[in-house]
Design an enzyme around this catalytic site. Structure first.
Site, PDB file in Angstrom:
ATOM      1  N   SER A   1      40.220  46.891  37.355  1.00 38.42           N
ATOM      2  CA  SER A   1      40.871  47.303  38.472  1.00 38.42           C
ATOM      3  C   SER A   1      42.155  46.142  38.632  1.00 38.42           C
ATOM      4  CB  SER A   1      40.032  47.638  39.568  1.00 38.42           C
ATOM      5  OG  SER A   1      39.202  48.491  39.384  1.00 38.42           O
TER       6      SER A   1
ATOM      7  N   GLU B   1      43.784  42.566  42.639  1.00 39.65           N
ATOM      8  CA  GLU B   1      42.505  41.878  42.655  1.00 39.65           C
ATOM      9  C   GLU B   1      42.375  41.059  41.718  1.00 39.65           C
ATOM     10  OE1 GLU B   1      39.294  42.762  40.057  1.00 39.65           O
ATOM     11  OE2 GLU B   1      38.498  44.281  41.466  1.00 39.65           O
TER      12      GLU B   1
ATOM     13  N   ARG C   1      35.080  42.058  46.883  1.00 38.77           N
ATOM     14  CA  ARG C   1      35.790  41.231  45.976  1.00 38.77           C
ATOM     15  C   ARG C   1      36.270  39.947  46.543  1.00 38.77           C
ATOM     16  NH1 ARG C   1      33.870  45.077  43.576  1.00 38.77           N
ATOM     17  NH2 ARG C   1      34.964  46.342  42.099  1.00 38.77           N
TER      18      ARG C   1
HETATM   19  P1  FAD Z   1      37.838  34.721  34.273  1.00 43.16           P
HETATM   20  O1  FAD Z   1      38.840  35.950  34.490  1.00 43.16           O
HETATM   21  O2  FAD Z   1      37.746  33.822  33.383  1.00 43.16           O
HETATM   22  O3  FAD Z   1      38.128  34.046  35.677  1.00 43.16           O
HETATM   23  C1  FAD Z   1      38.287  34.725  37.057  1.00 43.16           C
HETATM   24  C2  FAD Z   1      38.688  33.525  37.983  1.00 43.16           C
HETATM   25  O4  FAD Z   1      37.386  32.675  38.451  1.00 43.16           O
HETATM   26  C3  FAD Z   1      39.762  32.581  38.104  1.00 43.16           C
HETATM   27  O5  FAD Z   1      40.320  32.508  38.860  1.00 43.16           O
HETATM   28  C4  FAD Z   1      38.880  31.379  37.205  1.00 43.16           C
HETATM   29  O6  FAD Z   1      39.647  30.154  37.476  1.00 43.16           O
HETATM   30  C5  FAD Z   1      37.822  31.283  38.126  1.00 43.16           C
HETATM   31  N1  FAD Z   1      36.584  30.936  37.377  1.00 43.16           N
HETATM   32  C6  FAD Z   1      35.867  31.523  36.301  1.00 43.16           C
HETATM   33  N2  FAD Z   1      34.679  30.796  36.244  1.00 43.16           N
HETATM   34  C7  FAD Z   1      34.594  29.910  37.202  1.00 43.16           C
HETATM   35  C8  FAD Z   1      33.656  29.025  37.278  1.00 43.16           C
HETATM   36  N3  FAD Z   1      32.476  28.766  36.637  1.00 43.16           N
HETATM   37  N4  FAD Z   1      33.976  28.138  38.526  1.00 43.16           N
HETATM   38  C9  FAD Z   1      34.945  28.092  39.319  1.00 43.16           C
HETATM   39  N5  FAD Z   1      35.846  29.272  38.900  1.00 43.16           N
HETATM   40  C10 FAD Z   1      35.705  30.045  38.136  1.00 43.16           C
HETATM   41  N6  FAD Z   1      34.963  43.428  38.354  1.00 43.16           N
HETATM   42  C11 FAD Z   1      33.992  43.793  39.239  1.00 43.16           C
HETATM   43  O7  FAD Z   1      33.869  43.175  40.202  1.00 43.16           O
HETATM   44  N7  FAD Z   1      33.502  45.051  38.965  1.00 43.16           N
HETATM   45  C12 FAD Z   1      33.768  46.079  37.766  1.00 43.16           C
HETATM   46  O8  FAD Z   1      33.219  47.031  37.698  1.00 43.16           O
HETATM   47  C13 FAD Z   1      34.603  45.237  36.829  1.00 43.16           C
HETATM   48  N8  FAD Z   1      34.957  46.295  35.709  1.00 43.16           N
HETATM   49  C14 FAD Z   1      35.931  45.669  35.020  1.00 43.16           C
HETATM   50  C15 FAD Z   1      36.043  46.197  33.616  1.00 43.16           C
HETATM   51  C16 FAD Z   1      37.121  45.738  32.756  1.00 43.16           C
HETATM   52  C17 FAD Z   1      37.229  46.519  31.492  1.00 43.16           C
HETATM   53  C18 FAD Z   1      37.755  44.484  32.871  1.00 43.16           C
HETATM   54  C19 FAD Z   1      38.610  43.667  31.699  1.00 43.16           C
HETATM   55  C20 FAD Z   1      37.103  43.614  34.017  1.00 43.16           C
HETATM   56  C21 FAD Z   1      36.199  44.391  34.902  1.00 43.16           C
HETATM   57  N9  FAD Z   1      36.226  43.472  36.215  1.00 43.16           N
HETATM   58  C22 FAD Z   1      35.110  44.121  37.149  1.00 43.16           C
HETATM   59  C23 FAD Z   1      36.556  42.199  36.498  1.00 43.16           C
HETATM   60  C24 FAD Z   1      36.142  41.110  35.827  1.00 43.16           C
HETATM   61  O9  FAD Z   1      35.292  41.585  34.744  1.00 43.16           O
HETATM   62  C25 FAD Z   1      35.136  40.172  36.919  1.00 43.16           C
HETATM   63  O10 FAD Z   1      35.974  39.798  37.769  1.00 43.16           O
HETATM   64  C26 FAD Z   1      34.454  39.295  36.096  1.00 43.16           C
HETATM   65  O11 FAD Z   1      33.600  38.434  37.041  1.00 43.16           O
HETATM   66  C27 FAD Z   1      35.373  37.983  35.508  1.00 43.16           C
HETATM   67  O12 FAD Z   1      34.788  37.024  34.628  1.00 43.16           O
HETATM   68  P2  FAD Z   1      35.367  35.992  33.686  1.00 43.16           P
HETATM   69  O13 FAD Z   1      34.458  35.118  33.181  1.00 43.16           O
HETATM   70  O14 FAD Z   1      36.244  36.823  32.942  1.00 43.16           O
HETATM   71  O15 FAD Z   1      36.325  35.263  34.919  1.00 43.16           O
HETATM   72  N1  EPU Z   2      40.690  58.444  41.453  1.00 39.74           N
HETATM   73  C1  EPU Z   2      41.800  58.859  41.249  1.00 39.74           C
HETATM   74  N2  EPU Z   2      42.612  58.655  40.111  1.00 39.74           N
HETATM   75  C2  EPU Z   2      42.302  57.690  39.286  1.00 39.74           C
HETATM   76  C3  EPU Z   2      41.205  56.895  39.509  1.00 39.74           C
HETATM   77  C4  EPU Z   2      40.450  57.002  40.778  1.00 39.74           C
HETATM   78  O1  EPU Z   2      41.917  60.109  41.995  1.00 39.74           O
HETATM   79  O2  EPU Z   2      43.086  57.606  38.416  1.00 39.74           O
HETATM   80  C5  EPU Z   2      39.827  58.418  42.672  1.00 39.74           C
HETATM   81  C6  EPU Z   2      38.865  59.581  42.295  1.00 39.74           C
HETATM   82  O3  EPU Z   2      38.648  60.348  43.201  1.00 39.74           O
HETATM   83  C7  EPU Z   2      37.498  58.936  42.069  1.00 39.74           C
HETATM   84  C8  EPU Z   2      37.783  57.736  43.035  1.00 39.74           C
HETATM   85  O4  EPU Z   2      38.976  57.487  42.924  1.00 39.74           O
HETATM   86  O5  EPU Z   2      36.284  59.422  42.533  1.00 39.74           O
HETATM   87  C9  EPU Z   2      36.820  56.525  42.756  1.00 39.74           C
HETATM   88  O6  EPU Z   2      37.279  56.141  41.289  1.00 39.74           O
HETATM   89  P1  EPU Z   2      35.965  55.199  40.397  1.00 39.74           P
HETATM   90  O7  EPU Z   2      34.601  55.712  40.706  1.00 39.74           O
HETATM   91  O8  EPU Z   2      36.696  55.224  39.074  1.00 39.74           O
HETATM   92  O9  EPU Z   2      36.376  53.759  41.293  1.00 39.74           O
HETATM   93  P2  EPU Z   2      37.279  53.010  41.610  1.00 39.74           P
HETATM   94  O10 EPU Z   2      37.206  53.095  43.182  1.00 39.74           O
HETATM   95  O11 EPU Z   2      38.639  53.336  41.125  1.00 39.74           O
HETATM   96  C10 EPU Z   2      35.809  50.702  41.722  1.00 39.74           C
HETATM   97  C11 EPU Z   2      35.769  49.247  41.542  1.00 39.74           C
HETATM   98  C12 EPU Z   2      35.645  49.199  39.927  1.00 39.74           C
HETATM   99  C13 EPU Z   2      34.224  49.650  39.702  1.00 39.74           C
HETATM  100  C14 EPU Z   2      34.006  51.111  40.209  1.00 39.74           C
HETATM  101  C15 EPU Z   2      32.653  51.570  40.131  1.00 39.74           C
HETATM  102  C16 EPU Z   2      37.633  48.385  42.832  1.00 39.74           C
HETATM  103  C17 EPU Z   2      38.874  47.702  42.875  1.00 39.74           C
HETATM  104  N3  EPU Z   2      37.333  48.790  41.634  1.00 39.74           N
HETATM  105  O12 EPU Z   2      36.789  51.700  41.244  1.00 39.74           O
HETATM  106  O13 EPU Z   2      35.478  47.842  39.509  1.00 39.74           O
HETATM  107  O14 EPU Z   2      33.682  49.512  38.355  1.00 39.74           O
HETATM  108  O15 EPU Z   2      34.555  51.355  41.548  1.00 39.74           O
HETATM  109  O16 EPU Z   2      31.950  51.216  41.394  1.00 39.74           O
HETATM  110  O17 EPU Z   2      36.721  48.318  43.613  1.00 39.74           O
HETATM  111  C18 EPU Z   2      37.167  46.135  38.726  1.00 39.74           C
HETATM  112  O18 EPU Z   2      36.992  45.583  39.934  1.00 39.74           O
HETATM  113  O19 EPU Z   2      37.549  45.638  37.765  1.00 39.74           O
HETATM  114  C19 EPU Z   2      36.381  47.379  38.612  1.00 39.74           C
HETATM  115  C20 EPU Z   2      36.538  48.102  37.345  1.00 39.74           C
END
Ligand code: FAD
Ligand code: EPU
Length: 339
Positions: A236, A332, A161
């Protein structure tokens, strides 16, 4: 056109009702440069899909939404394709486009909200894959010199991240396009994440394809992550903390079932969702805010929450987890507007 007092509620997945003093969009580097030249050094926020930020106040500066589009194959050989994608393209649509073309490498990253331009910002990752695994290079506009600079994988200093754009070069560049190197055949499938294997079994799939993996990931994510179109959230809220083996072993003595991932350097990553759940926060509702009932790592806006309320909840959780379990969480989500 630059608009004054623009409401950002529809432009952030938390659904926070914040106002930008000025707002505009750009769909080319020339348009971006023109807008920058008009701004008179006011604070600047580059916006993608708004899925990884929390507005704690109105934004007293210029918000510029990146709408640079385009998908171009810039190079190809027998095994690989190099695709350059505009920063304003939707990430998930890009993933599906690649799968339709049978280009492998980002199928595990299906259904991550947001745009391509933000994908390198925090090296998005899920289900055993991070973009750094397939990232070739990006082009970014340097706000001071007004030049376009190219960054290769090493120059981006990707980590969990993390990238150089969140640290040393924070606020200095606008990412304009990203080039991914994807496989055309002999795809390197990543199914090691337990939940993927279970889901593929449920689907009755013995020999997974990139398309099947994408469908499995979509099913897993849809079952536990709240859809921002229904409940405001930014995924997250905290990172999964990485602790020393000593701290981990002490925790494990008290909690023998603690989930954990040993890192190559001997440190241990602990799921923050587990820590937050242990501290008793899962499913809690506090005013307009809450901790999601299926995934404790996700803070939610049940409607009309302010960014400050969500931030305050995150602070209370952070302090409570530290006092009960001795582990410091780190946010994050990008906090815009300060605390
Ligand atoms: P924004 O929220 O618009 O911007 C994020 C940051 O980047 C800000 O600081 C912004 O200024 C900057 N930025 C954006 N675009 C640019 C650009 N072109 N140039 C310079 N700076 C820029 N993230 C994960 O890594 N893994 C996941 O599994 C994951 N799951 C998610 C699930 C949900 C339901 C949600 C809501 C979010 C999740 N995220 C996850 C977080 C998010 O989707 C990612 O971080 C995504 O890449 C953000 O993209 P955005 O375009 O919405 O960025
Ligand atoms: N867990 C709990 N309670 C909860 C949630 C999770 O006990 O309420 C424990 C469980 O044991 C589970 C483990 O945490 O097995 C891991 O959970 P999960 O697989 O849901 O993944 P996570 O570690 O919570 C991370 C990323 C996610 C990404 C998933 C899948 C971060 C901060 N988050 O979540 O990214 O989608 O793994 O790879 O690394 C995001 O960055 O926004 C995001 C959603």
């Amino acid at each position: 056109m630059v608009v004054s007092n623009f409401n950002l509620q529809a432009h952030n997945t938390f659904g926070i009702n914040a106002v930008a003093k000025q707002f505009s969009c750009f769909s080319s580097i020339d348009e971006l440069e023109n807008l920058i030249n008009q701004t008179n050094n006011s604070p600047l926020l580059i916006l993608g899909g708004g899925s990884n930020l929390l507005f704690t106040k109105n934004y007293e500066g210029l918000v510029l939404k990146n709408e640079i589009l385009g998908k171009t194959v810039i190079k190809e050989d027998e095994n690989h394709v190099w695709v350059q994608v505009g920063a304003g393209e939707n990430w998930h649509d890009f993933v599906i486009y690649c799968i339709k073309n049978n280009w492998g490498g980002i199928e595990n990253l299906s259904l991550i909200p947001g745009n391509v331009g933000a994908s390198p910002m925090q090296n998005i990752g899920a289900y055993g894959v991070e973009i750094k695994d397939v990232f070739e290079s990006l082009e970014a506009f340097h706000l001071t010199s007004k030049e376009v600079h190219t960054f290769n994988n090493k120059a981006c200093k990707f980590g969990y991240r993390e990238s150089v754009f969140k640290r040393d070069l924070k606020g200095q560049y606008v990412i304009c396009n990203v080039t991914y190197k994807l496989t055309k055949k002999d795809h390197k499938l990543s199914t090691s994440y337990g939940a993927i294997q279970e889901e593929l079994q449920k689907m009755g799939i013995q020999e997974p394809t990139i398309s099947a993996i994408s469908r499995a990931v979509i099913a897993i994510r849809s079952s536990k992550l709240p859809n921002p179109a229904e409940i405001g959230n930014a995924g997250s809220f905290f990172k999964n903390p990485v602790v020393s083996s000593d701290i981990f072993e002490n925790l494990q003595k008290e909690h023998p079932d603690i989930p954990h991932y040993k890192q190559a350097d001997g440190t241990v990553k602990i799921p923050a969702g587990w820590l937050i759940e242990q501290a008793g926060w899962k499913g809690k509702v506090i005013g307009n805010t809450g901790v999601h009932k299926k995934q404790a790592l996700v803070l939610v806006n049940y409607g009309n929450a302010t960014g400050k309320e969500i931030f305050d909840l995150s602070e209370t959780i952070l302090q409570d987890v530290f006092s009960k379990l001795g582990v410091a969480l780190e946010r994050e989500v990008n906090i815009v507007g300060g605390i």
